[in-house]
Design a protein around this motif. Structure first.
Motif, PDB file in Angstrom:
ATOM      1  N   ARG A   1      -3.159   3.878  -2.723  1.00 42.90           N
ATOM      2  CA  ARG A   1      -3.043   2.900  -3.707  1.00 42.90           C
ATOM      3  C   ARG A   1      -2.721   1.597  -3.225  1.00 42.90           C
ATOM      4  O   ARG A   1      -2.168   1.565  -2.019  1.00 42.90           O
TER       5      ARG A   1
ATOM      6  N   LYS B   1      -9.838   6.907  -3.724  1.00 47.63           N
ATOM      7  CA  LYS B   1      -9.881   8.484  -3.538  1.00 47.63           C
ATOM      8  C   LYS B   1     -10.811   9.091  -2.743  1.00 47.63           C
ATOM      9  O   LYS B   1     -11.898   8.647  -2.729  1.00 47.63           O
TER      10      LYS B   1
ATOM     11  N   ARG C   1     -10.311   0.165  -9.804  1.00 43.20           N
ATOM     12  CA  ARG C   1      -9.320  -0.989 -10.001  1.00 43.20           C
ATOM     13  C   ARG C   1      -9.300  -1.467 -11.393  1.00 43.20           C
ATOM     14  O   ARG C   1      -9.966  -2.117 -11.944  1.00 43.20           O
TER      15      ARG C   1
ATOM     16  N   GLN D   1       0.992  -1.328   0.108  1.00 45.02           N
ATOM     17  CA  GLN D   1       0.041   0.014   0.089  1.00 45.02           C
ATOM     18  C   GLN D   1       0.830   1.168   0.031  1.00 45.02           C
ATOM     19  O   GLN D   1       1.874   1.322   0.607  1.00 45.02           O
TER      20      GLN D   1
ATOM     21  N   TYR E   1      -4.041  -3.304  -9.715  1.00 43.07           N
ATOM     22  CA  TYR E   1      -4.160  -2.316  -8.509  1.00 43.07           C
ATOM     23  C   TYR E   1      -5.411  -1.687  -8.410  1.00 43.07           C
ATOM     24  O   TYR E   1      -5.813  -1.679  -9.107  1.00 43.07           O
ATOM     25  N   SER E   2      -5.540  -1.312  -7.287  1.00 47.84           N
ATOM     26  CA  SER E   2      -6.690  -0.532  -6.895  1.00 47.84           C
ATOM     27  C   SER E   2      -6.611   0.839  -6.295  1.00 47.84           C
ATOM     28  O   SER E   2      -5.387   1.020  -5.470  1.00 47.84           O
ATOM     29  N   THR E   3      -7.071   1.921  -6.319  1.00 44.53           N
ATOM     30  CA  THR E   3      -7.014   3.264  -5.955  1.00 44.53           C
ATOM     31  C   THR E   3      -8.375   3.469  -5.152  1.00 44.53           C
ATOM     32  O   THR E   3      -9.424   3.032  -5.515  1.00 44.53           O
TER      33      THR E   3
ATOM     34  N   THR F   1      -5.536  10.176  -2.857  1.00 42.57           N
ATOM     35  CA  THR F   1      -5.618   8.964  -3.356  1.00 42.57           C
ATOM     36  C   THR F   1      -4.645   7.860  -2.966  1.00 42.57           C
ATOM     37  O   THR F   1      -3.532   8.115  -2.647  1.00 42.57           O
TER      38      THR F   1
END
Lengths: 114, 116
Positions: free
Chosen positions: A22, A78, A69, A6, A74-76, A20
């Motif tokens: 990640r 916000k 995603r 992360q 990967y995913s964010t 944001t």
């Protein structure tokens, strides 16, 4: 095998700003989860991706939070605009489709909104 | 919706003492049950899980937990604790109807401190 990572580990922002977060899951893990722990409270589920699709976003607090995603990797997450009550530790976890019950957690991002 | 209650927020024990951490859940259906542990400076990791079958499950590092359906409980036990067991312990559940891949509902956690 690399674990869940992360970024950033810590973030301090002012109320009204955007942040944001990640998460990079373990390679090959289809399931990705976001959780949050506000100080003194329990770890709370935010949402669950299966590949790039949102399977369950029932835990998202409000529409200031947006998770994506891209390409199922990967995913964010916000937060826009951030409020004081958004402070806490945001955890990401992932699991493989056939060992779905074994969620591997990342180290978390500690977010402080001042 | 599920909820999880952990009875003790802070527990202090001496080495070699026996440990039991309480966990009760609330849910109208069938659940999967988990205990996670977070050692100082480390990630949350799975200690043990229960899905079905033998209600007494064994996990890593000598931990075990017993599912008592009539009491909606899943208490964590260890017969003899070590200094290295100092950590925060979390009980968690998810609904079996989701197949076990759903997000987890956690208790508030128990800080366990083992004194040498």
């Amino acid at each position: 095998e690399a674990g869940v990572t992360q970024f950033p580990s810590h973030s301090v922002i002012e109320k009204g700003q955007t942040v944001t977060l990640r998460c990079d899951p373990i390679s090959g893990h289809d399931n990705l989860y976001w959780y949050r722990r506000v100080m003194g409270k329990e770890i709370k589920f935010l949402l669950h991706f299966v590949k790039e699709s949102k399977q369950d976003e029932s835990g998202m607090p409000n529409n200031r939070f947006l998770a994506e995603r891209t390409g199922g990797t990967y995913s964010t997450l916000k937060v826009q605009p951030a409020e004081l009550e958004d402070s806490g530790v945001y955890f990401c976890a992932s699991s493989h489709w056939d060992r779905y019950y074994e969620q591997y957690f990342g180290p978390g991002t500690r977010l402080t909104v001042t | 919706a599920q909820s999880v209650s952990q009875h003790n927020h802070h527990v202090i024990l001496s080495e070699a003492a026996s440990l039991e951490l309480g966990c009760n859940y609330s849910y109208g259906g069938t659940v999967n049950l988990f205990w996670y542990v977070q050692y100082p400076g480390q990630h949350l990791q799975l200690l043990l899980k229960y899905f079905s079958g033998d209600p007494l499950v064994k996990g890593i590092k000598g931990f075990e937990a017993e599912f008592i359906k009539s009491k909606f409980s899943f208490n964590l036990r260890k017969p003899s604790v070590q200094w290295s067991d100092t950590a925060e312990y979390f009980c968690a559940v998810n609904a079996q109807v989701g197949g076990g891949a759903d997000g987890l509902t956690f208790g508030k956690g128990t800080h366990l401190i083992i004194q040498p």
